[in-house]
Each structure stands twice: as C-alpha cells, then as structure tokens.
Design a protein around this motif. Sequence first.
Motif: not given
Length: 667
Positions: A163-177
């Motif tokens: 979580q940056f001030r300008e936005g977000n960068i995901t590091l992993s995939e989701q595992a919910m669905v």
Amino acid sequence: MTFTGDERAQSVQVGAVLLFGVLIIAFSSYQAFAVPEQNREVEFNHNQQVQTQLQDLRNAIVSVPGQPSQQAVSVQLGTRYPSRLVATNPGPPSGLLYTDGTTNESQNLTVRNAEAINPETADYWDGTAPRHYNTGAIAYKPEYNVYGEAPETVYEHSVVYNQFREGNITLSEQAMVDGRDITLVALNGSMSRSASDSVTVDVRPTSQSSRTVRVTNATETSNVSVSFLSRLPAEEWRVLLEDEIDPSPGNKSNDRYIANVIEAEGPGSLYNVTVVFERGATYRLKMAKAGVGTRVASESDAYLTTVGNENVTVAKGDDEEIVLEVRDAYNNPVSDVEVNGSVDGSNAGSLTTDTESSDSDGRVRFVYETSQSTTTGTATVQFSLDEINGSFDGESPEDVSVPVTVTEANPGSGGGSGNNGLIYNEDAVALDSNGDVDGGVQFTVTNELGETITITTVAIDPVNDDIIRLSDTFSNDRDPAPQENEVYIQADTNGYTDFGGGTDVPRTVDVDSDGSLNGPNPVLSDTSTATFHLFEFIQDTLFGSSEIDMTGESVTITVTYELSSGGTDSKMFTVTPGGANTNEQPNADFTITSDGSESNGKWDFDASPSSDPQGDIVTYEWDFDEDGIFETTGQTVEKKRVDSGTVVALRVVDSEGNADTVRKEVP
C-alpha cells in the motif's frame, strides 16, 4: 642567522590546510550523500525480504483449512547497516507488525443467502440469517531512516499487497474463489510488535478441517454473496477476481460463477466489498479460522447434523448405526461434546445408549435397535446438543430428528431391501444421440444396500485402448438432459457432468465438481434404480478421431458412493453393450501372497486362477490405487508395495475384447 621575513615554508602550510579542507569536504560529502544512499539500499533490500516473508505468512494462513498443526513464520522487522571505519550510521531501523480489526467484532466477513443442500445442515445454513465472522488484516509498517517511500505491506482476505500513497500493488493472487469452491479463512487475535530484530508469528488453526458444505441460493431471487471490509476498493478486487467473474452472468458453461463485485462505504478508510455469485449453482463452502498473537477466541459447537442421508431402514430384530457430527460456526468438527438421543414414541425401538461424546472428527455414533415386537412403520429418533425435553425442535440447529422405517423381518435380506450391494442389471445398450453412430452407452444399477446412497464419482475405463475420449455432440447452452452431457445419471436426484469439448478417457469423473457444467451428486434410495448415460465414445484411427460403435465394446465402470449411515464404498463392474462378442466372457480371479514377515509390505499378485471358456485371455490389467483406472499389465505382479486394506482390482480381456473384473482386499 635570522629567518625573519623568510617565506620558504608558506606554501607547505597552505597546502596542508587546503588538503585537510578537501578531506573534510570529502568526508562530509560521503557522510551526507554516500552513506545515506548505501543505507537506503540496505533498507530497500530489507523491505523486499519482508514482503517475501509476509507472503510466507499469507501461505501459512490460507493453508489452515488443510493444515491441522501450528505453523511458525519468521518476519525480520528491522535491519542493520554495515559497520564503517570513519562514517557514522543512524540507529538501526525497525518496523511494526500489527493486526488490524482482528478482535473488533464489528469488522466482519459475512455470508448471505447460502442454504445448505443437506436438510439438517440447512437448519443452520438456512439462507435467511446472515453468518458473520470477525476477521481483519495483518500489516507491516516500516520505520526506516532513509527509504521514506517504502510501502506498508498488508495481508487480508488471502491477498498480500503493498500500500503506497499513490496506490496499491498486489504481491499474491486471491485464494477465496476458484470456480464453485469458496474458501474463507478468518484471521483472529491481537498482535503488535515493533523491533529491529526478527519475530516469529505462530499461525494456529483455531477452527480447521478439510470439510466442505454444499450451498446454493436460498430463493430464486437471491444470490449467495460474501461481504468483507478491505483497504482495497472493489475495482482492485475485480482485477484480482478477473478469472472468476462471468462476463455473461448465468452462463454455466465457462466455469465462472461470480456475477458481480460491488462496493459500499465502510468505516474509516475501509471499503465494504461484496462478491455476488450466480444463482442456480451449488457451491462448495470451506471455512477455517486462524489465530495469531493473543486474545484468540476459541470456537464451540454451533450445530448438529447428520452424516450422509438421514433416512434409515431397519428390519425387525436388526439394528442400524446412526452417525451425526457436531460442528462449529465454521462447519468444522468439535470434539468432546455430549450429544443426547432418544426414540420418540412407545414400542418404536431404542438406542443402546442415551448419550455419546463426539470423537476427534466431531462424530457421534448411536445404534438404533429393534426387536421382533417393535412396531413396523416410521419412528423418529431425536438427537440434541441440549437436554431432550418439550422444547425439542427438529428444525433448530442444535436438534436433529432422524426418521427410521421399521420393516418386517426378511430372512436373508439383511433387513429392509437387502444388503446385496449396488447391482449392475446386465442391461447395457449402445445408443446414438445425433443420428450417426451408436457411440453412447446406457445401463442401469439397482440399490440393494438397504439404505440411501449418494453417488460421488464414476470411473470410466474402456477396454479398447483405441477409445480415447468421451464427448457429447451438444453445446452447453441446452438444459442438461440424458444423452446431451458426457455423464448423466437419472436417480431420485439426478446428476450430470458436461465437459464442453469432451474429456479424455480413462477418467474418474467427480459428478458435481468436474467439467464446465454440472449438477448435484445423484441420490439413490433403497431399492431404486439409476440409469447411467455416457455419451459419446471417440476412437483414435489412422485418419484422425471419430465416434465408435460401442456395440460389443466393454467398459469398466467404478461407482463410488456415500452411505447414509456414514462411510464411503464403491462397486466395479464391466458393461458390454449388446452382450459379449463371439467368445463367451472370461472370469477374472487372482491370489495375493507374501513372504510373511520378510515381505516388508510387498505382495505378489497372480492372475493365473482366471479362466476363459475358450482359453484365450490375452490381457491382464491391474488397478492398485482404487481409482478405477487400470495402469499395470501382466499375469503376475511381484513384490508390489501395497498397503494392507487396499482394494486391488484385476481386469482380464479375451481375444474378442470381452472383459471381466474382480476386486480383492490386501490382507
């Protein structure tokens, strides 16, 4: 001699002063610019390391549903700068690892409109009451001296992101669905550690098992949905769930079941995100609870349910085991819980014990017994997590009522309709669904087990190795129907599986899970008959692939089913549409021997006892892993390591392609 006015050393003195000044300026520049830049690199590398460790922590949390033991993950909160001879370093940087919302009961993950397929489980999962589960995030906030633009790394809802001030960068995939699988792991507990060294985070499975509950939308106008608070807006969740979102909601052929991802205002800086699932599908809901730090709340029993089908048939003078399971709010087993039982009515049979405690699997086993004087008809056996009294309500989550049908004694039948197994009726025929070749196979089986069963998988292994695929000729935009899906089973509750472009065989088909279109597991009550439709078989030829006329072609079928009384069993048989070819069918048989204590778990399998009226057995095939697929050939297989209790199958084939199968259990 006088040196007054002598200027011969002046240049040396000036040079020394200038050189010293240059050194001071160089040192100052090194201290002011080089050292911070080197320290910034150290801090940056440490931040990359922490991001990797947060992903390890994420993996430990999302694996809780299948991991019964505690897992420990080390996180390096701070780092140290390299030692310097002349320059100085600031104090070592540290970091804060903390939980957010994991003990705040108002910060929940909520499941709505989910109704369980099992009627007793549906007393708890009734689709009316939303189910709330406290959960939150765990985050790392760096406190660097130089690397000021470092992100805060956050884990929440199976995802790790920066979580940056300008936005977000995901590091992993989701595992919910994943298709129709919904896996929800709640995070609970309190932790706040700020230090320069490493800390160990213990991920404790507070509620865990590999069980799933099959749910669907409660009404025709409702959708199963999962809501949660997140630092990520719905727009970013749509990207994470892109492969699961159906571009044309309602299309069941693309194996995508998310109809929409919507957003509402949440408390503070959080977003209230809701994942909406398509109607008319059955979802496999798996839930767990992971604890970190302190203040981890334990889970107690929430409801009682039956294992398998709840209908029981008993003949006079016989008895029958009734299996139930105690579960918590996450659908996971709870041990050491006392369950009370009683039989409602007089002369209606009895239970051997009035109370039983749940075992490590959360299960309790009561034995219902009858005598020759027990009244025939339907009796009701009541079970409860509370005392059974006038307040008993079979529709409440804590209470279960099981109807038991008492029949007249039938010598040799084992009570009810008999205990002879799942019977293949020797009626296989080859059929055509598109006016071309009789490439499909249809046959029936009859339930003579004395209780209701639920068919879960069907293994299909043609004898002819040239038969390579099973593929119906209809597109998936048609309603499921016999001869219009690769597998369709007509029973008391129909089941079907369609693979879109077909599937290779041999294959074990999970009826309610495989393919791009599928229905529930078929339910077959005692004495009922189920009709299997397999359409259509494809052969490999020198000129490509084409449908094959299945008349006279043998296919080995293994049907696996769950018993209403608990447990799983299977039946293997070989179907030959139109009957055997020119030769009569062979008879399969084999022996299992070992070298006794010297065998070291290895066995010799000998198929020489097999016979054939014409004496022309040409192939001996073996299945050593109970999957219904024959992978090993040879009349004898020696020194094969197979666990005791494993059911080994032999298939023998004669020169005309006629086959017979037999199964035996390893001692």
